[in-house]
Design an enzyme around this catalytic site. Structure first.
Site, PDB file in Angstrom:
ATOM      1  N   ARG A 289      49.245  70.171 -40.694  1.00  0.00           N
ATOM      2  CA  ARG A 289      50.210  69.155 -40.233  1.00  0.00           C
ATOM      3  C   ARG A 289      51.090  68.763 -41.417  1.00  0.00           C
ATOM      4  O   ARG A 289      50.650  68.090 -42.333  1.00  0.00           O
ATOM      5  CB  ARG A 289      49.450  67.933 -39.684  1.00  0.00           C
ATOM      6  N   HIS A 293      50.709  61.776 -39.297  1.00  0.00           N
ATOM      7  CA  HIS A 293      49.945  61.866 -38.051  1.00  0.00           C
ATOM      8  C   HIS A 293      50.816  61.435 -36.872  1.00  0.00           C
ATOM      9  O   HIS A 293      50.892  62.103 -35.845  1.00  0.00           O
ATOM     10  CB  HIS A 293      48.706  60.975 -38.152  1.00  0.00           C
ATOM     11  N   TYR A 302      47.317  59.103 -48.655  1.00  0.00           N
ATOM     12  CA  TYR A 302      46.004  59.760 -48.698  1.00  0.00           C
ATOM     13  C   TYR A 302      46.060  61.263 -48.977  1.00  0.00           C
ATOM     14  O   TYR A 302      45.038  61.910 -49.052  1.00  0.00           O
ATOM     15  CB  TYR A 302      45.238  59.511 -47.378  1.00  0.00           C
TER      16      TYR A 302
HETATM   17  C1  LIG Z   1      37.832  58.608 -28.606  1.00  0.00           C
HETATM   18  C2  LIG Z   1      38.845  58.237 -29.658  1.00  0.00           C
HETATM   19  N1  LIG Z   1      38.444  57.838 -30.877  1.00  0.00           N
HETATM   20  C3  LIG Z   1      39.343  57.520 -31.821  1.00  0.00           C
HETATM   21  C4  LIG Z   1      40.689  57.582 -31.543  1.00  0.00           C
HETATM   22  C5  LIG Z   1      41.718  57.245 -32.627  1.00  0.00           C
HETATM   23  N2  LIG Z   1      42.380  58.479 -33.087  1.00  0.00           N
HETATM   24  C6  LIG Z   1      43.613  58.782 -32.711  1.00  0.00           C
HETATM   25  S1  LIG Z   1      44.155  60.223 -33.381  1.00  0.00           S
HETATM   26  C7  LIG Z   1      42.696  60.463 -34.196  1.00  0.00           C
HETATM   27  C8  LIG Z   1      42.493  61.679 -35.071  1.00  0.00           C
HETATM   28  C9  LIG Z   1      42.508  62.976 -34.316  1.00  0.00           C
HETATM   29  O1  LIG Z   1      42.481  64.063 -35.202  1.00  0.00           O
HETATM   30  P1  LIG Z   1      42.439  65.544 -34.688  1.00  0.00           P
HETATM   31  O2  LIG Z   1      41.479  65.666 -33.556  1.00  0.00           O
HETATM   32  O3  LIG Z   1      42.215  66.427 -35.860  1.00  0.00           O
HETATM   33  O4  LIG Z   1      43.887  65.783 -34.074  1.00  0.00           O
HETATM   34  P2  LIG Z   1      45.316  65.743 -34.782  1.00  0.00           P
HETATM   35  O5  LIG Z   1      45.852  64.341 -34.580  1.00  0.00           O
HETATM   36  O6  LIG Z   1      45.138  66.086 -36.209  1.00  0.00           O
HETATM   37  O7  LIG Z   1      46.178  66.723 -34.051  1.00  0.00           O
HETATM   38  C10 LIG Z   1      41.820  59.409 -33.943  1.00  0.00           C
HETATM   39  C11 LIG Z   1      40.477  59.315 -34.506  1.00  0.00           C
HETATM   40  C12 LIG Z   1      41.085  57.986 -30.242  1.00  0.00           C
HETATM   41  N3  LIG Z   1      42.369  58.087 -29.894  1.00  0.00           N
HETATM   42  N4  LIG Z   1      40.151  58.328 -29.324  1.00  0.00           N
END
Ligand SMILES: Cc1ncc(C[n+]2csc(CCOP(=O)(O)OP(=O)(O)O)c2C)c(N)n1
Length: 414
Positions: A289, A293, A302
């Protein structure tokens, strides 16, 4: 796992408050193993744009002639441009939030282009390029981020469910849908897209147990973009993410997610297995990425800039351009056509987004339950009385008039 919420960018309740993000990142860097690199990922095209042999993937990419590769290139350029426009629209206050896909174009375009129209996609919030390939039109990409609709598209028109913000939940939906396909005796395939962080969620693990148990025709497509908001992948995965699936009895592949040819080939191979009764496959597309985010995030707090520089050298679009040049297919006319297609799509995205009307405030209650519900009716009435205290905003009459059609559009989501 992560300390910020994509909707607000605020620290989530319960997360440690004493240390700064910089201290947190330093601590994590000490405890986490080295970030998984892309060295062990299978590829057909290296970062310099040279074809490299891979006996496993090659047969599944054989249909990709210069014209088809040019099409993949065009798609990637267009979605990168749409993504940049989405960020600009958010910065100008036209969208509440935008989750950039910069750097992940090959993983999304290569995998989506391998699908058939009757396959069904269950994605998270970052798969704008997948939605584009499935046929979502520009306003479909921004409606939900503008906060006026729960879905940008009719799932049954584009065979793609509304985007999922609950991390990993869509893997269960995909597995359930795949079991339905199996019961129907059809040969379509369900695909769950999620990130590296999602693989630590119970939902994804439960989905893999069910998929393996019943040999469901589902593909788990993980874009390992190295970060789950501010958490590096190395913290949660001490081995390659693709190593997890075999423990569930699901074959897996680890491919270079910045190589659109390898991603296409891996997906085609997994689709073929699923269509022929071979059950689920897990694909880890190793990518990065490049942006934040979401537009509510600041990765400079970070992330080591050296890492960004390393991955900039592995850009998915530049390497296909080099390949096409080598094939004599990157002519000035082609380059111009692609640039025009990107500009046209971005201008349309901007125009239709700005023209989107706010729905009538009370329509927020319309699709919560399929049947009327007394508690909901009470809430609706209370909210109506509350709103009556305020002067109607400019354009409110128009918005109310349009509420019927907006609701109908949303209702199209069945
Ligand atoms: C069940 C849940 N826990 C926590 C969150 C908060 N949250 C939003 S995005 C994220 C990180 C996701 O990372 P990844 O799965 O690697 O996907 P990326 O955003 O990097 O595409 C989190 C923990 C959420 N949306 N849903």
């Amino acid at each position: 796992m992560a300390d910020q919420n994509p909707e607000s960018g605020s620290t989530e309740p319960g997360s440690p408050a004493a240390s700064s993000p910089e201290q947190d990142a330093a601590t994590r860097a000490d405890t986490a193993p080295a970030i998984a690199d892309d060295e062990t990922a299978a590829r057909l095209l290296n970062a310099a744009g040279e074809r490299v042999p891979n006996a496993e993937l090659e047969p599944w990419a054989s249909e990709l002639d210069a014209e088809a590769i040019g099409g993949l290139y065009r798609d990637m350029v267009v979605v990168r441009r749409l993504d940049a426009e989405g960020i600009a629209l958010q910065r100008q206050g036209q969208l509440g939030l935008w989750p950039p896909l910069l750097g992940q174009e090959a993983a999304q375009i290569g995998s989506a282009r391998a699908l058939r129209a009757d396959d069904f996609v269950f994605s998270s919030y970052r798969e704008m390029a997948v939605a584009w390939v499935r046929g979502a039109r520009p306003e479909g990409l921004t409606r939900a981020w503008r906060g006026i609709s729960a879905s940008g598209w009719d799932p049954f028109t584009v065979n793609m469910a509304p985007m999922q913000v609950i991390i990993g939940a869509q893997s269960l939906h995909a597995t359930g849908y795949a079991l339905g396909i199996q019961n129907d005796g059809a040969d379509a395939v369900a695909v769950a897209y999620f990130g590296d962080g999602a693989t630590s969620e119970g939902d994804v693990n439960e989905a893999m147990v069910f998929a393996a148990s019943f040999q469901a025709p589902v593909i788990f497509f993980c874009q390992n973009n190295h970060w789950a908001i501010s958490e590096p992948v190395g913290l949660q995965a001490h081995r390659a993410i693709s190593d997890r699936a075999p423990g569930f009895g699901i074959p897996s592949m680890r491919v270079d997610g910045n190589d659109v040819l390898a991603v296409f080939a891996a997906m085609r191979s997994a689709l073929d297995r699923a269509r022929n009764g071979g059950g689920p496959t897990f694909i880890e597309a190793v990518t990065y990425r490049m942006g934040p985010h979401t537009t509510a995030d600041d990765p400079t707090r970070y992330r080591d800039p050296a890492e960004l520089e390393l991955w900039a050298g592995r850009d998915p679009i530049r390497r296909v351009e080099a390949l096409l040049r080598g094939m004599g297919a990157f002519t000035p006319e082609f380059e111009q056509q692609v640039a025009d297609a990107a500009d046209t799509a971005a201008a349309e995205l901007r125009a239709v987004t700005i023209a989107l009307k706010d729905p009538a405030p009370l329509s927020v209650f319309d699709h919560v339950y399929a049947e009327p519900h007394t508690a909901l009716e009470r809430e609706r009435e209370q909210y109506r009385v509350y709103l009556e205290q305020f002067e109607p905003p400019e354009g409110a009459v128009q918005a109310a008039d349009d509420a019927e059609s907006t609701s109908a559009d949303n209702g199209g989501a069945r």
